[in-house]
Write a protein that holds these residues in place. Sequence first.
Motif, PDB file in Angstrom:
ATOM      1  N   ASP A  43      41.908  50.538  24.973  1.00 19.64           N
ATOM      2  CA  ASP A  43      41.392  50.478  25.752  1.00 19.64           C
ATOM      3  C   ASP A  43      42.272  48.592  26.002  1.00 19.64           C
ATOM      4  N   ASP A  44      42.929  48.078  25.218  1.00 15.65           N
ATOM      5  CA  ASP A  44      43.838  46.734  25.624  1.00 15.65           C
ATOM      6  C   ASP A  44      45.259  47.638  26.338  1.00 15.65           C
ATOM      7  N   HIS A  45      45.508  46.590  26.593  1.00 19.56           N
ATOM      8  CA  HIS A  45      46.291  46.772  28.170  1.00 19.56           C
ATOM      9  C   HIS A  45      47.613  45.814  27.485  1.00 19.56           C
ATOM     10  N   VAL A  46      49.294  47.125  27.365  1.00 22.49           N
ATOM     11  CA  VAL A  46      50.477  47.149  27.036  1.00 22.49           C
ATOM     12  C   VAL A  46      50.772  46.909  28.368  1.00 22.49           C
ATOM     13  N   ILE A  47      51.533  45.794  28.683  1.00 23.83           N
ATOM     14  CA  ILE A  47      52.078  46.553  29.702  1.00 23.83           C
ATOM     15  C   ILE A  47      53.623  46.053  30.267  1.00 23.83           C
ATOM     16  N   ASP A  48      54.229  45.710  29.329  1.00 22.09           N
ATOM     17  CA  ASP A  48      55.772  45.849  29.127  1.00 22.09           C
ATOM     18  C   ASP A  48      56.131  46.169  27.728  1.00 22.09           C
ATOM     19  N   ARG A  49      56.226  47.967  27.770  1.00 19.23           N
ATOM     20  CA  ARG A  49      56.140  47.927  26.770  1.00 19.23           C
ATOM     21  C   ARG A  49      57.950  48.615  26.146  1.00 19.23           C
ATOM     22  N   ARG A  50      58.550  47.720  26.720  1.00 22.32           N
ATOM     23  CA  ARG A  50      59.743  47.343  25.876  1.00 22.32           C
ATOM     24  C   ARG A  50      59.966  45.908  24.661  1.00 22.32           C
ATOM     25  N   TYR A  51      58.885  45.372  24.981  1.00 22.55           N
ATOM     26  CA  TYR A  51      58.563  44.550  23.881  1.00 22.55           C
ATOM     27  C   TYR A  51      57.471  44.597  23.467  1.00 22.55           C
ATOM     28  N   HIS A  52      56.384  45.052  23.395  1.00 23.01           N
ATOM     29  CA  HIS A  52      54.900  45.514  23.005  1.00 23.01           C
ATOM     30  C   HIS A  52      53.883  46.748  22.928  1.00 23.01           C
ATOM     31  N   GLY A  53      53.420  46.875  22.114  1.00 23.95           N
ATOM     32  CA  GLY A  53      52.658  48.674  21.727  1.00 23.95           C
ATOM     33  C   GLY A  53      54.242  49.556  21.076  1.00 23.95           C
ATOM     34  N   GLY A  54      53.676  50.802  21.180  1.00 23.57           N
ATOM     35  CA  GLY A  54      54.311  51.675  20.225  1.00 23.57           C
ATOM     36  C   GLY A  54      54.065  51.635  18.793  1.00 23.57           C
ATOM     37  N   ILE A  55      55.157  52.784  18.613  1.00 24.20           N
ATOM     38  CA  ILE A  55      54.661  53.234  17.212  1.00 24.20           C
ATOM     39  C   ILE A  55      55.460  51.739  15.848  1.00 24.20           C
ATOM     40  N   ASP A  56      56.249  50.637  16.506  1.00 20.51           N
ATOM     41  CA  ASP A  56      55.721  49.409  15.604  1.00 20.51           C
ATOM     42  C   ASP A  56      55.629  49.192  15.523  1.00 20.51           C
ATOM     43  N   LYS A  57      54.790  48.647  17.144  1.00 21.61           N
ATOM     44  CA  LYS A  57      54.327  46.991  17.559  1.00 21.61           C
ATOM     45  C   LYS A  57      53.143  47.591  17.489  1.00 21.61           C
ATOM     46  N   ALA A  58      52.483  48.307  17.212  1.00 21.53           N
ATOM     47  CA  ALA A  58      51.049  49.064  17.544  1.00 21.53           C
ATOM     48  C   ALA A  58      50.272  48.445  18.022  1.00 21.53           C
ATOM     49  N   CYS A  59      49.826  47.153  17.161  1.00 19.88           N
ATOM     50  CA  CYS A  59      49.087  46.167  16.639  1.00 19.88           C
ATOM     51  C   CYS A  59      49.439  44.805  15.603  1.00 19.88           C
ATOM     52  N   TYR A  60      48.992  43.540  16.980  1.00 17.86           N
ATOM     53  CA  TYR A  60      49.304  42.107  17.068  1.00 17.86           C
ATOM     54  C   TYR A  60      48.147  41.627  16.006  1.00 17.86           C
ATOM     55  N   LEU A  61      48.739  40.512  15.245  1.00 18.56           N
ATOM     56  CA  LEU A  61      47.333  39.676  14.704  1.00 18.56           C
ATOM     57  C   LEU A  61      48.342  38.486  14.160  1.00 18.56           C
ATOM     58  N   PHE A  62      47.214  37.570  14.204  1.00 22.50           N
ATOM     59  CA  PHE A  62      47.290  36.352  14.183  1.00 22.50           C
ATOM     60  C   PHE A  62      46.931  35.407  13.854  1.00 22.50           C
ATOM     61  N   SER A  63      47.304  34.182  12.678  1.00 20.48           N
ATOM     62  CA  SER A  63      46.098  33.530  11.657  1.00 20.48           C
ATOM     63  C   SER A  63      45.631  32.574  12.254  1.00 20.48           C
ATOM     64  N   ALA A  64      44.177  32.328  11.984  1.00 16.15           N
ATOM     65  CA  ALA A  64      42.929  31.578  12.033  1.00 16.15           C
ATOM     66  C   ALA A  64      43.937  30.483  11.923  1.00 16.15           C
ATOM     67  N   ASP A  65      44.172  30.092  10.559  1.00 12.04           N
ATOM     68  CA  ASP A  65      44.045  29.323  10.050  1.00 12.04           C
ATOM     69  C   ASP A  65      45.204  28.191  11.016  1.00 12.04           C
ATOM     70  N   HIS A  66      46.436  29.204  11.911  1.00 12.06           N
ATOM     71  CA  HIS A  66      47.554  28.408  12.963  1.00 12.06           C
ATOM     72  C   HIS A  66      46.399  27.784  13.969  1.00 12.06           C
ATOM     73  N   TYR A  67      45.742  27.833  14.235  1.00 18.58           N
ATOM     74  CA  TYR A  67      44.231  27.637  15.609  1.00 18.58           C
ATOM     75  C   TYR A  67      44.501  25.762  15.511  1.00 18.58           C
ATOM     76  N   ASN A  68      44.183  25.242  14.356  1.00 17.88           N
ATOM     77  CA  ASN A  68      44.175  23.555  14.117  1.00 17.88           C
ATOM     78  C   ASN A  68      45.138  23.085  14.842  1.00 17.88           C
ATOM     79  N   TYR A  69      46.702  23.907  14.353  1.00 13.03           N
ATOM     80  CA  TYR A  69      47.835  23.525  14.499  1.00 13.03           C
ATOM     81  C   TYR A  69      47.769  23.405  16.301  1.00 13.03           C
ATOM     82  N   TRP A  70      48.024  23.970  16.788  1.00 10.70           N
ATOM     83  CA  TRP A  70      48.022  24.414  18.350  1.00 10.70           C
ATOM     84  C   TRP A  70      47.029  23.406  18.803  1.00 10.70           C
ATOM     85  N   LYS A  71      45.215  23.506  18.501  1.00 10.64           N
ATOM     86  CA  LYS A  71      44.916  22.949  19.117  1.00 10.64           C
ATOM     87  C   LYS A  71      44.920  20.957  19.209  1.00 10.64           C
ATOM     88  N   ASN A  72      45.704  20.509  18.272  1.00 11.12           N
ATOM     89  CA  ASN A  72      46.891  19.136  17.752  1.00 11.12           C
ATOM     90  C   ASN A  72      47.471  19.279  19.201  1.00 11.12           C
TER      91      ASN A  72
END
Length: 212
Positions: A43-72
Amino acid sequence: MQVISTNSGKPQIIEWKGKLAKTGIYKYPTNEPIFLGKEDVKDDHVIDRRYHGGIDKACYLFSADHYNYWKNLYPELNWQWGMFGENLTVENLNEADINIGDVFKLGDTIVQATQPRQPCFKLGVRLGSQKAVKQFVEFGNAGVYVRILETGKVKAGDTFELIERNHIGYSIRKVFQMIYSENFDIEEVKVVISDPLLAESCRVDLKKIWGI
């Protein structure tokens, strides 16, 4: 490491250099489990499968710990989990401690780290400035793509637990640096390229960048 948020969203149309483009980067907390399939998140939407999705990139994880850096950097944004297009926001995820090929228990699933995320203009659109793409590279913490060895559901509160270490693998952070920096011995790059657990698209990119 623990899952803080599961995220999904519908495709949106954005404007880039006078043209319209569709993107799935606009993800928001779902407050419910998500199902990790072999090639994408149900039920997620992978638009460009050249760069996202597929066997090697089925799911993407990002760290909650990095958010403060970007909020600043972008305090004017309405910050929510999923801002980087990640399916899963994970607390204490550290790209320097995760090797290509490491295997993890994640909720009902078993997953394997395959490559770092490589940013494109859509991240800049999401954060409201194309400077964000360069800042993402300079920050060096790109999140982790995984392949799904055993499918299943993941929910907030589930752990992201290392169960098998690829001791000959290079870290996600180091592979990311190899993509954007020349400060490596080419023999190191060849070791990464020869790792069969590396995502194939990342292998192709490294070969092209380094002329191998």
